[in-house]
Design an enzyme around this catalytic site. Structure first.
Site, short mmCIF file in Angstrom:
data_model
loop_
_atom_site.label_atom_id
_atom_site.label_comp_id
_atom_site.label_asym_id
_atom_site.label_seq_id
_atom_site.Cartn_x
_atom_site.Cartn_y
_atom_site.Cartn_z
N CYS A 134 0.72 -1.09 -0.01
CA CYS A 134 -0.11 0.23 -0.11
C CYS A 134 0.81 1.26 0.00
CB CYS A 134 -0.80 -0.18 1.41
SG CYS A 134 -1.89 1.63 1.55
N CYS A 137 -0.47 3.91 2.58
CA CYS A 137 -0.28 3.65 3.63
C CYS A 137 1.08 4.08 4.29
CB CYS A 137 -0.79 2.35 4.06
SG CYS A 137 -2.16 1.68 3.60
N ASP A 138 2.07 3.42 3.39
CA ASP A 138 3.47 3.34 3.96
C ASP A 138 4.31 4.50 3.10
OD1 ASP A 138 2.77 1.67 5.74
OD2 ASP A 138 2.87 0.13 4.31
#
Ligand SMILES: Cc1cc2nc3c(=O)[nH]c(=O)nc-3n(C[C@H](O)[C@H](O)[C@H](O)COP(=O)(O)OP(=O)(O)OC[C@H]3O[C@@H](n4cnc5c(N)ncnc54)[C@H](O)[C@@H]3O)c2cc1C
Length: 313
Positions: A134, A137-138
């Site tokens: 992701c 997300c990261d």
């Protein structure tokens, strides 16, 4: 007879449970085959959920209070796997593992999806600790640092493009010499100076220590030459498996409309093509695959369930 059966206890299912019970439904049960919390419990950190900003807490810590809050308002949890959701006349029959059946006026299915793994050495060991699926997300954890991306489809290249605006360099590793992505996406990626395409290559190994991922080894499948990249994050985009099996009937046909990727077709109210059946979170079409959006979907679905039950009375 349940007012609402919720299938899946990730962010979408838990939020649906919170809104359904606080909205006055008396008899709501969430069927979750494991501990509630969903995929995010595999993550060592979450930084993009508004109002929660604590680097010492894991995804598991983050989800801990969700269930406590939901159960406080009357949501019941059965730790059981659901085999099938079927519409029987006006109601739904939820078949659980072992054959037990439960009747419900409405159903919200939130069984999520699972990012596919590429299958290289170290992938599982460092998943959530440097190996990610992701970029949203990261990606920010690698601000101004190099990252490696695995995959050759549209998602991989679009995510590489997203990462190129945050990270210093993005190395896209693809096992073939041609990309499956649309020509427009490929063209956009090729014009970005800090994206580097490494074709005919695979990840040989992701390595690191107890602190997490330290680097990757990339092997050219034609020459077997190996190059090592240190201090890189690794993003794997080789597709998602949608957990949609509960929506198949005994003839293996889906009970509601799905798209070609097995995602449930819903409208903005999370309504499926079957009255009284809703889905929420990662398993729906065009899901952003984020905790905050899964939770938002869950609230929308629960509010729709409340209206649906009122209209039926
Ligand atoms: C390592 C990792 C890191 C992530 N980091 C972030 C991040 O930083 N920020 C962010 O916003 N998002 C992040 N995500 C994505 C986020 O976790 C998902 O978008 C979100 O969890 C989706 O919620 P959901 O409720 O739709 O599904 P899930 O979280 O997938 O929950 C589905 C639940 O359904 C249950 N279930 C499935 N089938 C059945 C069945 N037949 N019967 C009963 N129960 C069933 C599963 O056990 C699971 O608990 C991350 C994901 C991973 C894997």
């Amino acid at each position: 007879m349940l007012d609402c059966a919720i299938v899946g206890g990730g962010p979408a299912g838990l939020t649906a449970g919170l809104y359904a019970t606080r909205g006055g439904l008396k008899n709501v049960t969430m069927f979750e085959m494991g501990m509630p919390g969903g995929q995010i419990t595999q993550s060592s950190e979450i930084e993009n959920y508004p109002g929660f900003f604590d680097h010492t807490k894991t995804g598991m810590d983050f989800m801990d209070t969700w269930q406590e809050q939901c159960f406080h308002f009357g949501l019941k949890h059965e730790m059981k796997k659901v085999e099938r959701v079927a519409k029987t006349g006006e109601h739904f029959t939820i078949t659980l593992e072992g054959g037990e059946q439960v009747e419900a006026k409405t159903a919200i299915v939130c069984t999520g999806s699972v990012p596919k793994r590429a299958g290289f050495k170290g992938e599982d060991e460092f998943f959530g600790k440097g190996v990610s699926t992701c970029a949203t997300c990261d990606g920010f954890f690698y601000k101004d640092k190099p990252v490696t991306v695995v995959g050759g489809g549209d998602t991989a290249l679009e995510e590489a493009f997203y990462l190129s605006n945050i990270c210093s360099d993005v190395y896209v590793v693809h096992r073939r010499d041609e990309f499956r992505a649309t020509p427009q996406t490929l063209d956009r990626v090729m014009r970005k100076e800090n994206i580097h395409l490494i074709t005919d290559s695979v990840i040989e190994e992701a390595f690191g220590d107890t602190m997490g991922l330290a680097g990757v080894k990339i092997r050219n499948v034609k020459t077997n030459e190996i190059i090592q990249m240190d201090n890189t994050g690794l993003f794997v985009f080789v597709g998602h498996d949608v957990n949609n099996s509960v929506l198949r009937d005994e003839n293996d046909k889906f009970i509601c409309e799905m798209n070609d990727w097995g995602q449930v077709i819903v409208d903005l109210s999370m309504k499926t093509s079957i009255p009284g059946l809703y889905t929420a979170g990662d398993m729906r079409i065009e899901a952003p695959k984020q905790v905050v959006s899964a939770a938002g979907d869950g609230s929308v679905a629960a509010l729709q369930v409340i209206s649906y039950i009122q209209e039926q009375q």
